[in-house]
Scaffold this active site. Structure first.
Site, PDB file in Angstrom:
ATOM      1  N   ARG A 199      41.543  27.477  47.646  1.00 19.05           N
ATOM      2  CA  ARG A 199      42.489  26.370  47.461  1.00 19.05           C
ATOM      3  C   ARG A 199      43.136  26.384  46.082  1.00 19.05           C
ATOM      4  O   ARG A 199      44.282  25.976  45.921  1.00 19.05           O
ATOM      5  CB  ARG A 199      41.737  25.059  47.672  1.00 19.05           C
ATOM      6  CG  ARG A 199      42.553  23.804  47.416  1.00 19.05           C
ATOM      7  CD  ARG A 199      41.688  22.576  47.623  1.00 19.05           C
ATOM      8  NE  ARG A 199      42.371  21.340  47.275  1.00 19.05           N
ATOM      9  CZ  ARG A 199      41.798  20.144  47.301  1.00 19.05           C
ATOM     10  NH1 ARG A 199      40.530  20.034  47.664  1.00 19.05           N
ATOM     11  NH2 ARG A 199      42.479  19.073  46.966  1.00 19.05           N
TER      12      ARG A 199
ATOM     13  N   GLY B  38      47.908  32.651  41.631  1.00 21.18           N
ATOM     14  CA  GLY B  38      48.733  33.831  41.363  1.00 21.18           C
ATOM     15  C   GLY B  38      49.418  34.437  42.564  1.00 21.18           C
ATOM     16  O   GLY B  38      50.502  34.973  42.451  1.00 21.18           O
TER      17      GLY B  38
ATOM     18  N   GLU C 125      52.522  41.098  38.069  1.00 19.27           N
ATOM     19  CA  GLU C 125      51.360  40.671  37.302  1.00 19.27           C
ATOM     20  C   GLU C 125      50.736  41.872  36.611  1.00 19.27           C
ATOM     21  O   GLU C 125      51.098  43.022  36.859  1.00 19.27           O
ATOM     22  CB  GLU C 125      50.349  39.946  38.199  1.00 19.27           C
ATOM     23  CG  GLU C 125      50.877  38.620  38.723  1.00 19.27           C
ATOM     24  CD  GLU C 125      49.844  37.834  39.507  1.00 19.27           C
ATOM     25  OE1 GLU C 125      48.662  38.213  39.493  1.00 19.27           O
ATOM     26  OE2 GLU C 125      50.230  36.832  40.138  1.00 19.27           O
TER      27      GLU C 125
ATOM     28  N   ASP D  24      25.686  30.752  45.864  1.00 15.48           N
ATOM     29  CA  ASP D  24      24.624  30.478  46.832  1.00 15.48           C
ATOM     30  C   ASP D  24      24.332  31.660  47.751  1.00 15.48           C
ATOM     31  O   ASP D  24      23.171  31.998  48.014  1.00 15.48           O
ATOM     32  CB  ASP D  24      24.993  29.258  47.687  1.00 15.48           C
ATOM     33  CG  ASP D  24      25.356  28.046  46.848  1.00 15.48           C
ATOM     34  OD1 ASP D  24      24.830  27.927  45.723  1.00 15.48           O
ATOM     35  OD2 ASP D  24      26.156  27.222  47.321  1.00 15.48           O
TER      36      ASP D  24
ATOM     37  N   HIS E  45      39.166  35.151  32.832  1.00 18.29           N
ATOM     38  CA  HIS E  45      40.621  35.015  32.780  1.00 18.29           C
ATOM     39  C   HIS E  45      41.020  34.688  31.348  1.00 18.29           C
ATOM     40  O   HIS E  45      40.400  33.836  30.702  1.00 18.29           O
ATOM     41  CB  HIS E  45      41.086  33.905  33.722  1.00 18.29           C
ATOM     42  CG  HIS E  45      42.533  34.021  34.091  1.00 18.29           C
ATOM     43  ND1 HIS E  45      43.545  33.738  33.205  1.00 18.29           N
ATOM     44  CD2 HIS E  45      43.140  34.425  35.234  1.00 18.29           C
ATOM     45  CE1 HIS E  45      44.716  33.939  33.796  1.00 18.29           C
ATOM     46  NE2 HIS E  45      44.485  34.370  35.036  1.00 18.29           N
TER      47      HIS E  45
ATOM     48  N   ARG F  45      43.203  42.533  32.670  1.00 15.66           N
ATOM     49  CA  ARG F  45      42.679  41.235  32.260  1.00 15.66           C
ATOM     50  C   ARG F  45      41.546  41.327  31.245  1.00 15.66           C
ATOM     51  O   ARG F  45      41.442  40.497  30.344  1.00 15.66           O
ATOM     52  CB  ARG F  45      42.197  40.458  33.486  1.00 15.66           C
ATOM     53  CG  ARG F  45      43.318  39.782  34.221  1.00 15.66           C
ATOM     54  CD  ARG F  45      42.789  38.951  35.364  1.00 15.66           C
ATOM     55  NE  ARG F  45      43.884  38.291  36.058  1.00 15.66           N
ATOM     56  CZ  ARG F  45      43.734  37.644  37.202  1.00 15.66           C
ATOM     57  NH1 ARG F  45      42.546  37.553  37.768  1.00 15.66           N
ATOM     58  NH2 ARG F  45      44.768  37.065  37.779  1.00 15.66           N
TER      59      ARG F  45
ATOM     60  N   LEU G 149      42.485  37.654  47.244  1.00 15.78           N
ATOM     61  CA  LEU G 149      42.825  37.071  48.540  1.00 15.78           C
ATOM     62  C   LEU G 149      43.032  38.172  49.581  1.00 15.78           C
ATOM     63  O   LEU G 149      42.636  38.029  50.744  1.00 15.78           O
ATOM     64  CB  LEU G 149      44.085  36.208  48.428  1.00 15.78           C
ATOM     65  CG  LEU G 149      43.969  34.923  47.592  1.00 15.78           C
ATOM     66  CD1 LEU G 149      45.338  34.268  47.421  1.00 15.78           C
ATOM     67  CD2 LEU G 149      42.991  33.940  48.233  1.00 15.78           C
TER      68      LEU G 149
END
Length: 513
Positions: A41, A45, A110, A209, A230, A274, A376
């Site tokens: 959610r 990016g 990116e 978990d 990040h 990064r 994703l």
């Protein structure tokens, strides 16, 4: 009918549930809070895929392998990049309205991508758009949904062949009762472990978990030393993420004196990998007494910022900054776990009956450093493959992929005592310890001090969500420190100040409990 238990409600879990239901399986989907409250959610990016004429899967593969610092698995990366475009088209069919311009899908650039291949929805609300579309899709399927239900442990039984296998899970339901669910296949899609650290972009649910439960059950885990920090979280309460896409559009980083410093650190400046940018920010902050550096997006203008990044524009302004007129303070924050439950190319873990997809899985695509906006895509690609494997009756097959079970010549033994002695772990103290000693830069002295402190703490009995999460965080902190000690070289996101950067070595793998 094959019974499938999916634990986790982000893109990976929702995808696995939808595809398993479509294949005729009986599916139960379990989420720790409300169905839409996941890391997915909050993803700003976008999603990377070779969808455009000037791009190719081969280029995407090369960029992903380069970012992974030599530790990404080439075959897993090939699967990701070859199958990624089809999964993005599936998302469109599921109802995700990616941003479009006059010539079709809009795309952004990116860090460490050689082409502009990042597609977005709602400017900077890609994750929210994907989550909403998939939640709607799963609710239209014959899927049992149990919200506010948390994974405690996996159920493991020894079969007639003498092999242990996962046959279900122990869950803590919304009424505080412990219940058991049995299944032919358990799919863990429980996300990452960003809450190990004091500063994180992750929501409260990200307590690792699934990884902790899988390890306790005897499944192999790997690459836990690779946590991506990040470089640009807003230095304000909650440390909200400021997407890398802002730098992709031209924003720059400045130190306290207003000097742009990334051009001296890497040829790609703000668009370096990064880990490079995050460490540069970390060191510049240390050099100026811990004061944040600043992200300067003023050249983009108020109208562009509001149109391209509507959600971020609200977040930044709600924090009291006008980023169209002034640079805003930023700090690194724990963002993404590259390691997790070791899987093959179909999401199968080392225990028959167990699958892992999404951030809790270590598929091999990220290596030592995740390429921006591949997460994703990874979730969609490997959840699709896992659902197919389950539907084809391959849930009980043994892993044979070398990179998942037998590749590590150096094995980090992580056998922890589970006695009732010691002080009960305090979550805030654990997060502070991990941030200071197991953060962007590590050394043996700090790691051993962290290990001693972690060994002095005991896990609570898991009787409610908080205590269950604390047990998981303590297990994962110990595993992460053991992995960081075993990896003596600096590579990618694992940076040891007491070792010179080394050529890539096979990843240390942690033996199960």
């Amino acid at each position: 009918m094959t019974r499938v238990l999916v634990i986790g409600g982000g893109i990976a879990g929702l995808w696995a549930a939808v595809r398993s239901a479509d294949a005729g399986c009986s599916v139960e989907l379990v989420t720790k809070t409300e169905l839409a409250e996941t890391n997915t959610r909050y993803a700003q990016g976008g999603i990377a895929a070779a969808l455009f004429p000037d791009d190719s899967a081969a280029r995407h593969v090369a960029d992903t392998l380069a970012a992974g610092a030599g530790l990404a698995d080439p075959e897993a990366v090939r699967v990701l990049c070859d199958e990624g475009p089809a999964r993005v088209r599936d998302l469109i069919r599921f109802g995700v309205a990616f941003d479009r311009g006059d010539s079709g899908l809009e795309r952004g650039l990116e860090a460490a991508h050689s082409r502009a291949r990042i597609v977005h929805a709602g400017g900077d609300a890609t994750g929210a758009a994907i989550e909403a579309a998939l939640v709607g899709t799963v609710r239209r399927r014959a899927v049992r949904i149990d919200e506010r239900t948390m994974l405690l442990d996996l159920l493991v039984e020894t079969g007639a062949d003498g092999r242990p296998a996962v046959v279900g899970a122990r869950l803590l339901d919304e009424h505080g009762a412990i219940v058991e669910r049995r299944a032919d296949a358990v799919v863990l899609a429980t996300g990452g472990s960003g809450r190990l650290h004091r500063h994180t972009t992750n929501p409260d649910v990200a307590t690792g978990d699934g990884v902790a439960a899988a390890w306790r059950a005897g499944a192999a885990v790997a690459d836990l030393e690779f946590t991506q920090f990040h470089p640009t979280a807003l230095a304000a309460p909650g440390t909200p993420l400021i997407s890398e896409a802002v730098r992709g559009e031209g924003a720059v980083l400045r130190d306290r004196a207003g000097r742009r410093f990334m051009a001296d650190e890497h040829p790609d400046a703000e668009l370096a990998p990064r880990d490079v940018v995050a460490r540069a920010v970390w060191r510049r902050m240390a050099a100026q007494g811990g004061e944040p550096v600043h992200l300067d997006a003023t050249a983009l203008g108020a109208d562009f910022l509001a149109a391209r990044f509507p959600g971020l524009d609200r977040v930044v302004r709600d924090a009291g900054f006008d980023w169209s007129r002034e640079p805003v303070p930023v700090t690194p924050a724990a963002h993404y776990a590259m390691g997790g439950i070791a899987t093959d190319l179909d999401g199968r873990a080392s225990l028959p009956g167990l699958f892992a997809v999404g951030e809790c899985a270590r598929t091999g695509v990220h290596g030592a450093n995740r390429l921006a906006s591949n997460s994703l895509l990874e979730a969609a690609v490997f959840a699709e493959r896992a659902a197919r494997a389950i539907a084809d009756g391959r849930a009980s097959m043994l892993l044979v992929q070398e990179n998942c079970t037998e590749s590590a010549p150096q094995r980090a033994s992580a056998q922890f005592s589970c006695t009732s002695s010691g002080t009960r772990v305090d979550r805030t103290a654990l997060q502070e310890l991990m941030w200071e000693q197991v953060g962007l830069e590590r050394d043996e002295r700090g790691l051993r001090a962290a290990s001693e402190q972690l060994d002095a703490w005991r896990a609570p009995e898991p009787v409610d969500r908080r205590s269950a999460e604390d047990r998981n965080l303590l297990d994962l902190a110990r595993l992460t420190v053991a992995a960081a000690l075993a990896r003596r070289e600096s590579v990618g996101a694992h940076f040891r100040t007491d070792a010179a950067p080394a050529s890539a070595e096979p990843a240390p793998e942690l033996e199960a409990a």
